[in-house]
Design a protein around this motif. Structure first.
Motif, PDB file in Angstrom:
ATOM      1  N   LEU A  38     -10.647   3.154   8.200  1.00 12.02           N
ATOM      2  CA  LEU A  38      -9.501   3.134   7.685  1.00 12.02           C
ATOM      3  C   LEU A  38      -8.231   4.528   8.452  1.00 12.02           C
ATOM      4  O   LEU A  38      -6.902   3.609   9.007  1.00 12.02           O
ATOM      5  CB  LEU A  38      -9.092   3.798   6.063  1.00 12.02           C
ATOM      6  CG  LEU A  38      -9.413   2.380   5.232  1.00 12.02           C
ATOM      7  CD1 LEU A  38      -9.883   2.672   3.471  1.00 12.02           C
ATOM      8  CD2 LEU A  38      -8.858   1.204   5.033  1.00 12.02           C
ATOM      9  N   THR A  84      -9.117  -7.347   1.548  1.00 11.01           N
ATOM     10  CA  THR A  84      -8.611  -7.278   2.992  1.00 11.01           C
ATOM     11  C   THR A  84      -7.646  -6.303   2.759  1.00 11.01           C
ATOM     12  O   THR A  84      -6.247  -6.038   2.445  1.00 11.01           O
ATOM     13  CB  THR A  84      -7.380  -8.952   2.986  1.00 11.01           C
ATOM     14  OG1 THR A  84      -8.844  -9.421   2.919  1.00 11.01           O
ATOM     15  CG2 THR A  84      -7.380  -8.848   4.562  1.00 11.01           C
ATOM     16  N   VAL A  85      -7.473  -5.746   4.189  1.00 15.30           N
ATOM     17  CA  VAL A  85      -6.578  -4.615   4.257  1.00 15.30           C
ATOM     18  C   VAL A  85      -5.840  -5.216   5.866  1.00 15.30           C
ATOM     19  O   VAL A  85      -6.889  -5.266   6.351  1.00 15.30           O
ATOM     20  CB  VAL A  85      -7.452  -3.367   4.443  1.00 15.30           C
ATOM     21  CG1 VAL A  85      -6.593  -2.318   4.799  1.00 15.30           C
ATOM     22  CG2 VAL A  85      -7.948  -2.593   3.786  1.00 15.30           C
ATOM     23  N   VAL A 145      -7.650   2.683  -1.955  1.00 18.52           N
ATOM     24  CA  VAL A 145      -8.149   1.020  -1.773  1.00 18.52           C
ATOM     25  C   VAL A 145      -9.409   0.748  -2.390  1.00 18.52           C
ATOM     26  O   VAL A 145     -10.260   0.554  -2.383  1.00 18.52           O
ATOM     27  CB  VAL A 145      -8.873   1.395   0.163  1.00 18.52           C
ATOM     28  CG1 VAL A 145      -9.877   0.005   0.390  1.00 18.52           C
ATOM     29  CG2 VAL A 145      -7.439   0.505   0.737  1.00 18.52           C
ATOM     30  N   VAL A 184      -4.192  -5.877   0.348  1.00 16.62           N
ATOM     31  CA  VAL A 184      -3.387  -4.266   0.922  1.00 16.62           C
ATOM     32  C   VAL A 184      -3.189  -3.999   2.024  1.00 16.62           C
ATOM     33  O   VAL A 184      -3.892  -4.108   3.075  1.00 16.62           O
ATOM     34  CB  VAL A 184      -4.329  -3.473   0.429  1.00 16.62           C
ATOM     35  CG1 VAL A 184      -3.614  -2.174   0.156  1.00 16.62           C
ATOM     36  CG2 VAL A 184      -5.601  -3.393  -0.716  1.00 16.62           C
ATOM     37  N   ARG A 220      -4.972   7.330   1.339  1.00 17.40           N
ATOM     38  CA  ARG A 220      -5.402   5.779   2.204  1.00 17.40           C
ATOM     39  C   ARG A 220      -6.338   5.150   1.050  1.00 17.40           C
ATOM     40  O   ARG A 220      -6.776   4.013   0.493  1.00 17.40           O
ATOM     41  CB  ARG A 220      -5.009   5.395   2.853  1.00 17.40           C
ATOM     42  CG  ARG A 220      -4.091   5.016   3.722  1.00 17.40           C
ATOM     43  CD  ARG A 220      -3.758   3.594   4.926  1.00 17.40           C
ATOM     44  NE  ARG A 220      -3.941   4.950   5.564  1.00 17.40           N
ATOM     45  CZ  ARG A 220      -3.493   5.819   6.509  1.00 17.40           C
ATOM     46  NH1 ARG A 220      -2.429   6.169   6.823  1.00 17.40           N
ATOM     47  NH2 ARG A 220      -3.607   6.698   7.306  1.00 17.40           N
ATOM     48  N   GLY A 279       0.713  -1.046   0.212  1.00 19.13           N
ATOM     49  CA  GLY A 279       0.774  -0.238   0.345  1.00 19.13           C
ATOM     50  C   GLY A 279       0.767   1.062  -0.128  1.00 19.13           C
ATOM     51  O   GLY A 279       0.606   2.479  -0.894  1.00 19.13           O
TER      52      GLY A 279
END
Length: 171
Positions: free
Chosen positions: A163, A73-74, A37, A52, A33, A11
């Motif tokens: 996030l 999926t972060v 995303v 990510v 971010r 990322g």
């Protein structure tokens, strides 16, 4: 039957590489971010599994927990573990499922490590070009005046706030 495709994205490496992300990050890292995303979610369209990974190694509150955001999926790497390590482990795990895996990073060491696992690599610059093409294609397909044109403009404010919290290592 086609094989599962998986992308694992470094990322912060992508955020630092080019327009528009680096410009946004210079003003507001949380917004950058969220935009990244959102753009990746539009790129994947539920057809590609995407992880990510953002580096949380310097954040003593980061636990490395995976979060589901817009079908992706972060992960913010856990404290004292760099994103590259998480990316390499995720690539190995995805490869073990038989998936066709691509790691997106311009970090040469990470590229060499994953290519040794039989994983494809894509530079951050190449990926940014792919994302820009997806944004242009989406805008072209939208009827005039059809409303918000990018996922980042449609993403729920709660998701953007989450996030930002996760980046700080907060629940």
């Amino acid at each position: 039957m086609s094989r599962k495709r998986a992308f694992i994205v470094d990322g912060y490496n992508v955020l630092r590489r080019g327009v528009p992300y680096s410009m946004i990050a210079a003003e507001d890292l949380d917004a950058a971010r969220t935009r990244l995303v959102s753009d990746i979610a539009a790129f994947a369209q539920g057809e590609i599994d995407v992880i990510v990974v953002f580096d949380g190694a310097g954040n003593p509150h980061s636990d490395g927990a995976p979060h589901d955001v817009a079908g992706l999926t972060v992960i913010f790497s856990p404290y004292a573990v760099d994103a590259d390590t998480v990316i390499e482990h995720a690539a190995l795990a995805e490869r073990a499922t038989g998936a066709d895996v691509t790691v997106v990073t311009s970090d040469a060491q990470t590229q060499w490590a994953v290519m040794g696992m039989g994983v494809a690599r894509m530079s951050s610059d190449e990926f940014i070009t792919e994302l820009a093409g997806e944004r242009a294609e989406y805008r072209h397909a939208m009827p005039s005046g059809a409303g918000k044109s990018t996922v980042s403009e449609r993403i729920d404010s709660d998701v953007a706030a989450a996030l930002a919290r996760w980046a700080r290592g907060e629940p």
